[in-house]
Scaffold this motif. Structure first.
Motif, PDB file in Angstrom:
ATOM      1  N   SER A 148       0.818  -1.217   0.000  1.00  0.00           N
ATOM      2  CA  SER A 148       0.000   0.000   0.000  1.00  0.00           C
ATOM      3  C   SER A 148       0.852   1.267   0.000  1.00  0.00           C
ATOM      4  CB  SER A 148      -0.930   0.014   1.216  1.00  0.00           C
ATOM      5  OG  SER A 148      -0.168   0.089   2.396  1.00  0.00           O
ATOM      6  N   LEU A 149       0.247   2.334  -0.505  1.00  0.00           N
ATOM      7  CA  LEU A 149       0.826   3.672  -0.456  1.00  0.00           C
ATOM      8  C   LEU A 149      -0.316   4.627  -0.151  1.00  0.00           C
ATOM      9  CD1 LEU A 149       2.940   5.946  -0.996  1.00  0.00           C
ATOM     10  CD2 LEU A 149       2.267   5.821  -3.405  1.00  0.00           C
ATOM     11  N   ASP A 150      -0.209   5.352   0.962  1.00  0.00           N
ATOM     12  CA  ASP A 150      -1.195   6.372   1.318  1.00  0.00           C
ATOM     13  C   ASP A 150      -0.510   7.719   1.294  1.00  0.00           C
ATOM     14  OD1 ASP A 150      -3.141   4.428   1.791  1.00  0.00           O
ATOM     15  OD2 ASP A 150      -2.635   4.269   3.911  1.00  0.00           O
ATOM     16  N   LEU A 151      -1.144   8.671   0.618  1.00  0.00           N
ATOM     17  CA  LEU A 151      -0.663  10.050   0.613  1.00  0.00           C
ATOM     18  C   LEU A 151      -1.789  10.929   1.127  1.00  0.00           C
ATOM     19  CD1 LEU A 151       1.074   9.566  -2.718  1.00  0.00           C
ATOM     20  CD2 LEU A 151       2.233  10.646  -0.807  1.00  0.00           C
ATOM     21  N   VAL A 171       0.983  -7.442  -6.845  1.00  0.00           N
ATOM     22  CA  VAL A 171       2.374  -7.152  -7.207  1.00  0.00           C
ATOM     23  C   VAL A 171       3.157  -6.463  -6.103  1.00  0.00           C
ATOM     24  CG1 VAL A 171       1.881  -7.077  -9.669  1.00  0.00           C
ATOM     25  CG2 VAL A 171       1.790  -4.968  -8.334  1.00  0.00           C
ATOM     26  N   GLY A 172       2.470  -5.932  -5.106  1.00  0.00           N
ATOM     27  CA  GLY A 172       3.161  -5.216  -4.032  1.00  0.00           C
ATOM     28  C   GLY A 172       3.459  -3.785  -4.420  1.00  0.00           C
ATOM     29  N   MET A 173       3.850  -3.004  -3.412  1.00  0.00           N
ATOM     30  CA  MET A 173       4.094  -1.585  -3.627  1.00  0.00           C
ATOM     31  C   MET A 173       5.600  -1.343  -3.697  1.00  0.00           C
ATOM     32  SD  MET A 173       2.511   1.138  -4.336  1.00  0.00           S
ATOM     33  CE  MET A 173       0.827   0.645  -4.047  1.00  0.00           C
ATOM     34  N   SER A 174       6.154  -1.629  -4.878  1.00  0.00           N
ATOM     35  CA  SER A 174       7.571  -1.378  -5.114  1.00  0.00           C
ATOM     36  C   SER A 174       7.782  -1.249  -6.610  1.00  0.00           C
ATOM     37  CB  SER A 174       8.426  -2.525  -4.553  1.00  0.00           C
ATOM     38  OG  SER A 174       8.120  -3.725  -5.223  1.00  0.00           O
ATOM     39  N   GLY A 175       8.969  -0.859  -6.999  1.00  0.00           N
ATOM     40  CA  GLY A 175       9.342  -0.786  -8.409  1.00  0.00           C
ATOM     41  C   GLY A 175       8.371   0.001  -9.256  1.00  0.00           C
ATOM     42  N   MET A 177       5.176  -0.281  -9.914  1.00  0.00           N
ATOM     43  CA  MET A 177       3.876   0.056  -9.329  1.00  0.00           C
ATOM     44  C   MET A 177       4.001   1.267  -8.408  1.00  0.00           C
ATOM     45  SD  MET A 177       0.658  -0.185  -9.065  1.00  0.00           S
ATOM     46  CE  MET A 177       0.223  -1.648  -9.959  1.00  0.00           C
ATOM     47  N   LEU A 178       5.037   1.305  -7.580  1.00  0.00           N
ATOM     48  CA  LEU A 178       5.250   2.453  -6.701  1.00  0.00           C
ATOM     49  C   LEU A 178       5.462   3.719  -7.523  1.00  0.00           C
ATOM     50  CD1 LEU A 178       5.599   3.645  -3.875  1.00  0.00           C
ATOM     51  CD2 LEU A 178       8.017   3.001  -3.993  1.00  0.00           C
ATOM     52  N   ARG A 179       6.267   3.631  -8.577  1.00  0.00           N
ATOM     53  CA  ARG A 179       6.514   4.809  -9.425  1.00  0.00           C
ATOM     54  C   ARG A 179       5.232   5.284 -10.105  1.00  0.00           C
ATOM     55  NH1 ARG A 179      11.154   1.831 -10.201  1.00  0.00           N
ATOM     56  NH2 ARG A 179      10.518   1.008 -12.234  1.00  0.00           N
ATOM     57  N   LEU A 180       4.395   4.340 -10.564  1.00  0.00           N
ATOM     58  CA  LEU A 180       3.126   4.710 -11.193  1.00  0.00           C
ATOM     59  C   LEU A 180       2.221   5.429 -10.192  1.00  0.00           C
ATOM     60  CD1 LEU A 180       1.016   4.677 -13.457  1.00  0.00           C
ATOM     61  CD2 LEU A 180       0.351   2.393 -12.663  1.00  0.00           C
ATOM     62  N   CYS A 181       2.091   4.874  -9.000  1.00  0.00           N
ATOM     63  CA  CYS A 181       1.231   5.491  -7.975  1.00  0.00           C
ATOM     64  C   CYS A 181       1.750   6.873  -7.597  1.00  0.00           C
ATOM     65  CB  CYS A 181       1.136   4.583  -6.759  1.00  0.00           C
ATOM     66  SG  CYS A 181       0.277   3.020  -7.096  1.00  0.00           S
ATOM     67  N   GLU A 182       3.050   7.016  -7.459  1.00  0.00           N
ATOM     68  CA  GLU A 182       3.620   8.333  -7.140  1.00  0.00           C
ATOM     69  C   GLU A 182       3.409   9.325  -8.283  1.00  0.00           C
ATOM     70  OE1 GLU A 182       7.585   7.188  -5.834  1.00  0.00           O
ATOM     71  OE2 GLU A 182       6.928   7.332  -3.738  1.00  0.00           O
ATOM     72  N   ALA A 183       3.456   8.858  -9.530  1.00  0.00           N
ATOM     73  CA  ALA A 183       3.194   9.745 -10.668  1.00  0.00           C
ATOM     74  C   ALA A 183       1.738  10.212 -10.665  1.00  0.00           C
ATOM     75  CB  ALA A 183       3.528   9.038 -11.975  1.00  0.00           C
TER      76      ALA A 183
END
Length: 192
Positions: A148-151, A171-175, A177-183
């Motif tokens: 997960s990623l919460d902002l 897939v988990g929150m890394s690599g 997927m993390l970059r996509l969510c942050e974008a």
């Protein structure tokens, strides 16, 4: 990426009447402020199972989990629910839940709010990174866990938070997927 329409929610603050967010076209949007959200969610689940050999029990479980997530989110101020299936077997999709946390529910100062989250997270033993970041839309408390990623983005005028809750159970929150969510989070901007 496509720009989501204005949320249609009650004005977020006196300084901004709404928000805009760029979300890839592949993400299915469900407007939780409308009565038809359950039908939209059911359509998504059925489309994901259509043409695949997905067991009916798995489809029912995915439907129930997503429905419960949407209902719990609505109870806490969620306005939009985005879904992206990454699993070929019809499992739980990656998701984004956009919620409004009104003033008074959380600490207005992002550093104090982050410290409060760290104390709370430490109590339940969750493995998460908590910090404060600057996004184009303003300061935000960033909480990253394994899936997960919460902002929590400070609303203009410091009157509350707009929360972007990403989940990637497969897939988990890394690599990537993390970059996509942050974008996606970096595309947030206020409509004045």
């Amino acid at each position: 990426m496509s720009e989501s329409s204005e949320s249609g929610a009650v004005p977020v603050t006196a300084g901004a009447r709404d928000y805009r967010l760029l979300v890839p076209r592949e993400w299915f949007r469900i407007d939780l402020t409308q009565h038809r959200w359950r039908r939209q969610l059911k359509t998504f689940v059925e489309k994901q199972a259509d043409g695949r050999q997905v067991p009916a029990e798995l489809t029912r479980n995915v439907w129930a989990t997503l429905r419960n997530t949407a209902e719990a989110g609505r109870a806490r101020g969620a306005m939009e629910f985005y879904l992206l299936t990454l699993s070929r077997n019809g499992g739980l999709p990656a998701s984004l839940l956009v919620s409004l946390m009104p003033p008074g529910e959380r600490l207005a100062d992002p550093e104090a709010f982050a410290a409060w989250i760290e104390v709370r997270e430490g109590e339940d033993g969750a493995r998460r990174e908590v910090g404060v970041v600057d996004l184009p839309a303003g300061r935000a408390v960033r909480v990253v866990g394994p899936t997960s990623l919460d902002l929590h983005v400070v609303l203009p005028g410091g009157t509350g938070y707009l929360t972007l809750s990403f989940s990637a159970p497969v897939v988990g929150m890394s690599g990537p997927m993390l970059r996509l969510c942050e974008a996606i989070a970096g595309s947030l901007h206020w409509v004045v």
